[in-house]
Design a protein around this motif. Structure first.
Motif, PDB file in Angstrom:
ATOM      1  N   SER A 189       0.829  -1.206   0.000  1.00 54.52           N
ATOM      2  CA  SER A 189       0.000   0.000   0.000  1.00 54.52           C
ATOM      3  C   SER A 189       0.868   1.262   0.000  1.00 54.52           C
ATOM      4  O   SER A 189       0.601   2.216  -0.736  1.00 54.52           O
ATOM      5  N   GLN A 190       1.908   1.272   0.842  1.00 57.98           N
ATOM      6  CA  GLN A 190       2.810   2.430   0.874  1.00 57.98           C
ATOM      7  C   GLN A 190       3.526   2.606  -0.463  1.00 57.98           C
ATOM      8  O   GLN A 190       3.638   3.726  -0.977  1.00 57.98           O
ATOM      9  N   LEU A 191       4.000   1.503  -1.021  1.00 56.76           N
ATOM     10  CA  LEU A 191       4.686   1.580  -2.310  1.00 56.76           C
ATOM     11  C   LEU A 191       3.747   2.070  -3.404  1.00 56.76           C
ATOM     12  O   LEU A 191       4.137   2.836  -4.278  1.00 56.76           O
ATOM     13  N   SER A 192       2.485   1.640  -3.332  1.00 57.94           N
ATOM     14  CA  SER A 192       1.501   2.064  -4.331  1.00 57.94           C
ATOM     15  C   SER A 192       1.356   3.576  -4.340  1.00 57.94           C
ATOM     16  O   SER A 192       1.300   4.210  -5.406  1.00 57.94           O
ATOM     17  N   ASP A 193       1.310   4.192  -3.146  1.00 59.32           N
ATOM     18  CA  ASP A 193       1.218   5.656  -3.063  1.00 59.32           C
ATOM     19  C   ASP A 193       2.448   6.314  -3.686  1.00 59.32           C
ATOM     20  O   ASP A 193       2.340   7.301  -4.419  1.00 59.32           O
ATOM     21  N   ILE A 194       3.630   5.783  -3.380  1.00 58.06           N
ATOM     22  CA  ILE A 194       4.866   6.360  -3.918  1.00 58.06           C
ATOM     23  C   ILE A 194       4.909   6.227  -5.437  1.00 58.06           C
ATOM     24  O   ILE A 194       5.263   7.175  -6.155  1.00 58.06           O
ATOM     25  N   LEU A 195       4.536   5.045  -5.951  1.00 64.10           N
ATOM     26  CA  LEU A 195       4.574   4.821  -7.399  1.00 64.10           C
ATOM     27  C   LEU A 195       3.564   5.714  -8.125  1.00 64.10           C
ATOM     28  O   LEU A 195       3.850   6.196  -9.226  1.00 64.10           O
ATOM     29  N   ARG A 196       2.405   5.938  -7.519  1.00 70.15           N
ATOM     30  CA  ARG A 196       1.431   6.847  -8.147  1.00 70.15           C
ATOM     31  C   ARG A 196       2.032   8.242  -8.291  1.00 70.15           C
ATOM     32  O   ARG A 196       1.849   8.911  -9.310  1.00 70.15           O
ATOM     33  N   ARG A 197       2.735   8.679  -7.275  1.00 70.45           N
ATOM     34  CA  ARG A 197       3.367  10.003  -7.335  1.00 70.45           C
ATOM     35  C   ARG A 197       4.416  10.046  -8.446  1.00 70.45           C
ATOM     36  O   ARG A 197       4.485  11.010  -9.216  1.00 70.45           O
ATOM     37  N   ILE A 198       5.245   8.989  -8.538  1.00 67.77           N
ATOM     38  CA  ILE A 198       6.306   8.969  -9.547  1.00 67.77           C
ATOM     39  C   ILE A 198       5.701   8.915 -10.954  1.00 67.77           C
ATOM     40  O   ILE A 198       6.210   9.544 -11.884  1.00 67.77           O
ATOM     41  N   VAL A 199       4.596   8.168 -11.104  1.00 65.48           N
ATOM     42  CA  VAL A 199       3.910   8.119 -12.399  1.00 65.48           C
ATOM     43  C   VAL A 199       3.423   9.512 -12.782  1.00 65.48           C
ATOM     44  O   VAL A 199       3.576   9.963 -13.929  1.00 65.48           O
ATOM     45  N   GLN A 200       2.810  10.212 -11.813  1.00 63.81           N
ATOM     46  CA  GLN A 200       2.324  11.568 -12.083  1.00 63.81           C
ATOM     47  C   GLN A 200       3.462  12.488 -12.516  1.00 63.81           C
ATOM     48  O   GLN A 200       3.288  13.353 -13.372  1.00 63.81           O
ATOM     49  N   GLU A 201       4.633  12.292 -11.918  1.00 60.87           N
ATOM     50  CA  GLU A 201       5.781  13.142 -12.247  1.00 60.87           C
ATOM     51  C   GLU A 201       6.456  12.713 -13.542  1.00 60.87           C
ATOM     52  O   GLU A 201       7.308  13.436 -14.065  1.00 60.87           O
ATOM     53  N   GLY A 202       6.120  11.530 -14.045  1.00 55.28           N
ATOM     54  CA  GLY A 202       6.554  11.154 -15.382  1.00 55.28           C
ATOM     55  C   GLY A 202       7.897  10.475 -15.488  1.00 55.28           C
ATOM     56  O   GLY A 202       8.481  10.468 -16.574  1.00 55.28           O
ATOM     57  N   TRP A 203       8.417   9.847 -14.401  1.00 55.24           N
ATOM     58  CA  TRP A 203       9.709   9.184 -14.553  1.00 55.24           C
ATOM     59  C   TRP A 203       9.671   7.682 -14.307  1.00 55.24           C
ATOM     60  O   TRP A 203      10.695   7.013 -14.189  1.00 55.24           O
ATOM     61  N   ILE A 204       8.458   7.117 -14.280  1.00 52.88           N
ATOM     62  CA  ILE A 204       8.291   5.663 -14.284  1.00 52.88           C
ATOM     63  C   ILE A 204       6.947   5.356 -14.930  1.00 52.88           C
ATOM     64  O   ILE A 204       6.037   6.193 -14.908  1.00 52.88           O
ATOM     65  N   GLU A 205       6.838   4.183 -15.540  1.00 56.45           N
ATOM     66  CA  GLU A 205       5.558   3.773 -16.097  1.00 56.45           C
ATOM     67  C   GLU A 205       5.388   2.270 -15.900  1.00 56.45           C
ATOM     68  O   GLU A 205       6.360   1.517 -15.816  1.00 56.45           O
ATOM     69  N   ARG A 206       4.116   1.838 -15.813  1.00 60.65           N
ATOM     70  CA  ARG A 206       3.823   0.425 -15.598  1.00 60.65           C
ATOM     71  C   ARG A 206       4.018  -0.346 -16.896  1.00 60.65           C
ATOM     72  O   ARG A 206       3.585   0.107 -17.968  1.00 60.65           O
ATOM     73  N   LEU A 207       4.669  -1.491 -16.804  1.00 63.23           N
ATOM     74  CA  LEU A 207       4.832  -2.360 -17.959  1.00 63.23           C
ATOM     75  C   LEU A 207       3.579  -3.198 -18.153  1.00 63.23           C
ATOM     76  O   LEU A 207       2.895  -3.536 -17.167  1.00 63.23           O
ATOM     77  N   PRO A 208       3.248  -3.557 -19.391  1.00 63.68           N
ATOM     78  CA  PRO A 208       2.080  -4.422 -19.618  1.00 63.68           C
ATOM     79  C   PRO A 208       2.254  -5.754 -18.882  1.00 63.68           C
ATOM     80  O   PRO A 208       3.258  -6.442 -19.050  1.00 63.68           O
ATOM     81  N   GLY A 209       1.314  -6.068 -18.042  1.00 64.09           N
ATOM     82  CA  GLY A 209       1.341  -7.351 -17.367  1.00 64.09           C
ATOM     83  C   GLY A 209       2.074  -7.357 -16.043  1.00 64.09           C
ATOM     84  O   GLY A 209       1.506  -7.725 -15.015  1.00 64.09           O
ATOM     85  N   HIS A 210       3.342  -6.939 -16.027  1.00 63.89           N
ATOM     86  CA  HIS A 210       4.126  -7.138 -14.805  1.00 63.89           C
ATOM     87  C   HIS A 210       5.301  -6.172 -14.762  1.00 63.89           C
ATOM     88  O   HIS A 210       6.031  -6.017 -15.730  1.00 63.89           O
ATOM     89  N   GLY A 211       5.485  -5.517 -13.608  1.00 61.06           N
ATOM     90  CA  GLY A 211       6.672  -4.705 -13.402  1.00 61.06           C
ATOM     91  C   GLY A 211       6.538  -3.260 -13.836  1.00 61.06           C
ATOM     92  O   GLY A 211       5.486  -2.809 -14.317  1.00 61.06           O
ATOM     93  N   TRP A 212       7.649  -2.534 -13.648  1.00 62.78           N
ATOM     94  CA  TRP A 212       7.695  -1.093 -13.919  1.00 62.78           C
ATOM     95  C   TRP A 212       8.947  -0.762 -14.718  1.00 62.78           C
ATOM     96  O   TRP A 212       9.967  -1.448 -14.609  1.00 62.78           O
ATOM     97  N   LEU A 213       8.860   0.309 -15.489  1.00 64.20           N
ATOM     98  CA  LEU A 213       9.986   0.754 -16.313  1.00 64.20           C
ATOM     99  C   LEU A 213      10.327   2.193 -15.962  1.00 64.20           C
ATOM    100  O   LEU A 213       9.476   3.086 -16.071  1.00 64.20           O
ATOM    101  N   PHE A 214      11.575   2.435 -15.514  1.00 63.21           N
ATOM    102  CA  PHE A 214      12.026   3.800 -15.277  1.00 63.21           C
ATOM    103  C   PHE A 214      12.280   4.486 -16.615  1.00 63.21           C
ATOM    104  O   PHE A 214      12.893   3.906 -17.522  1.00 63.21           O
ATOM    105  N   ILE A 215      11.822   5.721 -16.721  1.00 62.23           N
ATOM    106  CA  ILE A 215      12.002   6.510 -17.947  1.00 62.23           C
ATOM    107  C   ILE A 215      13.306   7.270 -17.844  1.00 62.23           C
ATOM    108  O   ILE A 215      13.772   7.586 -16.750  1.00 62.23           O
ATOM    109  N   GLU A 216      13.903   7.580 -18.986  1.00 65.83           N
ATOM    110  CA  GLU A 216      15.211   8.228 -19.023  1.00 65.83           C
ATOM    111  C   GLU A 216      15.251   9.468 -18.139  1.00 65.83           C
ATOM    112  O   GLU A 216      14.266  10.165 -17.969  1.00 65.83           O
TER     113      GLU A 216
END
Length: 292
Positions: A119-146
């Protein structure tokens, strides 16, 4: 105030209200806010309930919430103390810049590395997604953006901004967005009157990039705005790596107020030249701080 996702969304919703000049009585639909802020409806609902308790918004007679009389009174940049989740967020940013995190990573790996719950990680990842430096991979995992990871790339970014931002003010289709500029002016005023010494580096970065992107949007040139947004996304982590010089930050905020006033007075040629000088000075200071 704990730095949970709903608490972060309170600031974002206030910003949404002010940027869009929503008048008192305007409904605040959960679905529309969730889509605008790129989050699910559940944290938006929690944020709206929190705002209602703080009388920042009001309950609508027919259900839900609406803009209140106090929605435009509170500063968008509230005083904030660093929470454990903020520390972990910054540690992820620093580890990514240091090359300690791979491009692709799973939630389980992040949970083990930083000792957080899902749950804590989910909040952090939502913030990082909003800021545009990570995105969810189809199916499984996350990809850091350049991201920018070298001083040379950082300097190149400033040189690019010198090419496009002053030119954007001189574009034939340049049209002032007065409500958005006034909101940016209020944010910068709040910072210059003492808040720059207490808010987080992320808040300073967000307020400043919001102003520069607002001015780029006024240019009417989509390529200028899109280029600046992309550049700001990839330089965000480099900014977090640098120690915040509060005196420099205060000086930049004061310069922002001068720039906004020049634009509001329709002195576009002077504003473009001031923008050029502002960026040149900021670039010099950043390079000196990096060398030191």
């Amino acid at each position: 105030m704990p730095n949970t996702l709903p608490s972060q969304l309170v600031r974002d919703i206030l910003q949404h209200i002010r940027v869009n000049a929503l008048e008192a009585g305007t409904r605040l639909p959960e679905r529309g806010l969730a889509e605008a802020l790129r989050v699910s409806r559940s944290p938006v609902r929690a944020a709206l309930q929190q705002m209602a308790r703080q009388t920042l918004i009001e309950r609508h007679p027919d259900g839900g919430f609406m803009v209140g009389e106090r929605s435009h009174e509170q500063p968008v940049l509230p005083e904030e103390t660093e929470s454990p989740m903020e520390s972990i967020y910054l540690q992820i940013a620093q580890d990514r810049l240091a090359g300690l995190l791979p491009d692709r990573i799973t939630e389980n790996e992040l949970m083990r590395r930083y000792g957080v719950t899902r749950s804590q990680l989910s909040d952090i990842l939502r913030r990082i997604v909003q800021e545009g430096w990570i995105e969810r991979l189809p199916g499984h995992g996350w990809l850091f953006i350049e991201a920018m990871t070298s001083p040379d790339a950082y300097a190149q970014g400033y040189r690019f901004r010198l090419l496009i931002e002053p030119a954007g003010i001189l574009e034939p289709g340049f049209t002032l967005d007065v409500p958005r500029l006034l909101q940016c002016r209020e944010e910068q005023r709040v910072l210059t009157e003492g808040m720059v010494n207490v808010v987080s580096p992320a808040q300073i970065f967000d307020a400043n990039t919001r102003l520069h992107e607002t001015i780029a949007a006024c240019s009417g040139n989509t390529f200028i705005l899109d280029s600046l947004r992309r550049l700001n996304r990839i330089r965000r982590l480099m900014e977090y790596q640098k120690a915040v010089d509060r005196e420099q930050a205060l000086r930049r905020c004061k310069e922002h107020l001068v720039l906004i006033d020049l634009l509001l007075e329709r002195r576009t040629v002077e504003a473009a030249e001031f923008m050029r000088q502002h960026l040149q000075s900021a670039a010099r200071e950043k390079q000196l701080s990096a060398a030191g």
